[in-house]
Design an enzyme around this catalytic site. Structure first.
Site, PDB file in Angstrom:
ATOM      1  N   GLU A 264       1.155  -4.214  -6.071  1.00 45.93           N
ATOM      2  CA  GLU A 264      -0.156  -4.611  -5.534  1.00 45.93           C
ATOM      3  C   GLU A 264      -0.558  -6.112  -5.642  1.00 45.93           C
ATOM      4  OE1 GLU A 264      -1.788  -2.238  -4.240  1.00 45.93           O
ATOM      5  OE2 GLU A 264      -0.487  -0.678  -4.932  1.00 45.93           O
ATOM      6  N   HIS A 267       0.495  -7.169  -2.394  1.00 43.37           N
ATOM      7  CA  HIS A 267      -0.483  -7.192  -1.520  1.00 43.37           C
ATOM      8  C   HIS A 267      -1.575  -8.179  -1.571  1.00 43.37           C
ATOM      9  CE1 HIS A 267       0.393  -3.606   0.668  1.00 43.37           C
ATOM     10  NE2 HIS A 267       0.499  -2.756  -0.290  1.00 43.37           N
ATOM     11  N   GLU A 293       2.403  -4.225   3.857  1.00 38.47           N
ATOM     12  CA  GLU A 293       3.566  -3.566   2.917  1.00 38.47           C
ATOM     13  C   GLU A 293       4.759  -4.355   2.844  1.00 38.47           C
ATOM     14  OE1 GLU A 293       2.399  -1.058   1.373  1.00 38.47           O
ATOM     15  OE2 GLU A 293       4.106  -0.007   0.784  1.00 38.47           O
TER      16      GLU A 293
HETATM   17 MG    MG Z   1       1.426  -0.823  -0.620  1.00 31.87          MG
END
Ligand code: MG
Length: 493
Positions: A264, A267, A293
């Protein structure tokens, strides 16, 4: 930002849409973290109203965007604004409100039924809804329009310009190569299929300290970022100075918590490094789900699951988790990289993960083409699991019912997970030309890696489409060879 008055007018008109997105993102984050359990109805109503406001405000810009499309002399930024707005408008204009409402209502109900069906491992309970959803998605594809396969219309929604040809071109070499690597790991045992650390329990408070240290190692900012807890970790971006992630604590198998945090954070780093001059414009967002991603996978697997990162992290693990003392860094590394074919996608290791995606992709494609009946899906699923992963689900809960995506109508979403892996492989290959990555990790020089990613990709936001971005940086699109080479080197040599 733009010298062109038409573009400036579009950007000005976009500001309330930006604000609506900001509000919706915050409502969604709250729903997944702190909202009282019984408050879903009011929240659903508020979100639906916000979506209607967004539809109206977006389509109000149609005339301006149509005018802008005919302009010449636009720069990259201007063209980006037109491209992104046109995509948003197109979607709202092409889908009749009745269909949008049917999809919304059916998927909301279906998600509740799916949860119950999964609990009871009863596909029959859910199959009627799945039939309705497939039918609605086929109608949606027709309304959106496509060339070639109808599934292309749905793919494009999640990943601009992605087609079944692209996905087939990725999977056809990827699948046999991964099988070969998997076979070699299993026969030669470079990484284990089981590790004693998997079953050791940990204290949540101690793990929370480890995760806080990881955020420091990754250089996550104090004032524009926060981390909370949720069952399924996610990232919420409210560009540009407020990015939130969640992680999970299950009480054992501590790598799950660590790699959720790193994934995360990957991201979040993307969102945090978009050029601030794009604030409040249609371009203040990531270019696509696949590229997004790629960032989370890059940090999670290529960096996080490296020997060098394990060494950097080791002192933190040792001082917070007493059970680590019997395990040296190399042993922890082999725990991080355990390879075990499993039935559940979200538990899959980096080597077998893509098998789970190709299976879903093949089923979705056939359902949308009308070549597969919903009633046949469980057995097709189980056969494919056996073919790709080598094991057969004993029931539908560990087979066809495991993911939330279909109940939510997310046909076309799954392939972006594998695209993320493939693009991360391309980045890894490319970044090695510019720096010694191992050395950068070893000396905790992660800011150097972050700067590189910012310069090559993050700063641009959505100025370039995912394919344009790849062509600019790599001179090619979606080449799975680099992922295969990385996995080969790591797992078999
Ligand atoms: Mg992801």
């Amino acid at each position: 930002m733009s010298k062109n008055p038409v573009i400036s007018e579009i950007v000005e008109g976009y500001k309330p849409i930006w604000a609506l997105d900001h509000v919706s993102a915050l409502l969604e984050w709250d729903m997944e973290t702190y909202m009282p359990e019984g408050s879903a109805k009011g929240r659903g109503f508020a979100q639906a109203q916000a979506a209607l406001m967004k539809q109206k405000t977006t389509t109000d810009l149609t005339a301006l965007v149509t005018k802008a499309e005919k302009l010449s002399g636009l720069d990259d930024y201007d063209r980006g604004v037109v491209r992104v707005m046109k995509r948003d408008i197109d979607y709202f204009m092409k889908i009749p409100p009745k269909l949008l409402e049917d999809i919304q209502r059916t998927t909301t109900e279906a998600t509740v039924v799916w949860r119950e069906a999964r609990k009871k491992s009863d596909f029959e309970m859910f199959s009627g809804y799945l039939e309705k959803i497939v039918d609605l998605k086929r109608q949606e594809a027709d309304k959106l329009g496509y060339s070639g396969h109808p599934y292309n219309a749905l793919l494009d929604k999640f990943e601009e310009e992605l087609t079944t040809n692209d996905v087939d071109r990725i999977f056809s070499p990827l699948v046999p190569n991964l099988k070969k690597i998997l076979g070699k790991v299993q026969s030669e045992g470079k990484f284990p299929s089981k590790h004693p650390l998997e079953s050791v329990s940990y204290q949540t408070e101690a793990m929370r300290r480890v995760n806080e240290e990881i955020l420091k190692i990754l250089g996550m900012p104090d004032k524009t970022f926060r981390m909370d807890v949720s069952t399924h970790p996610f990232t919420t971006a409210m560009p540009i100075d407020d990015v939130r992630i969640t992680t999970r604590y299950e009480g054992k198998d501590f790598k799950e918590s660590i790699f959720s945090t790193i994934h995360e954070s990957g991201h979040a780093i993307y969102e945090l490094q978009v050029n601030p001059s794009l604030d409040y414009t249609p371009l203040a967002r990531a270019t696509s789900l696949g590229v997004h991603e790629s960032q989370s996978r890059f940090w999670e697997n290529f960096i996080g699951r490296s020997k060098e990162f394990t060494e950097v992290l080791y002192p933190t693990l040792k001082s917070n988790l007493p059970f680590i003392s019997g395990h040296n860094p190399l042993d922890v590394y082999s725990y991080f990289c355990t390879v075990k074919p499993s039935l559940i996608r979200v538990e899959a290791d980096e080597l077998t993960y893509n098998f789970h995606i190709v299976l879903r992709y093949e089923i979705e494609k056939q359902l949308i083409a009308g070549k597969l009946q919903v009633s046949e899906v469980p057995s097709v699923w189980n056969d494919a699991m056996e073919k790709y992963v080598g094991i057969r689900p004993k029931n539908d809960a560990e087979g066809v019912l495991q993911d939330v995506h279909w109940s939510g109508g997310g046909f076309g979403y799954f392939p972006t997970y594998s695209l993320g892996n493939v693009i991360a492989g391309m980045f890894f290959h490319r970044i090695k030309k510019d720096m010694d990555v191992k050395e950068a990790v070893r000396t905790a020089g992660l800011s150097k890696i972050k700067m590189w990613l910012k310069e090559k990709i993050h700063q641009y936001g959505a100025i370039y489409s995912p394919k344009e971005l790849q062509k600019r940086l790599f001179g090619e699109e979606y080449n799975p060879e680099w992922l295969v080479r990385y996995l080969e080197e790591k797992y078999t040599t």
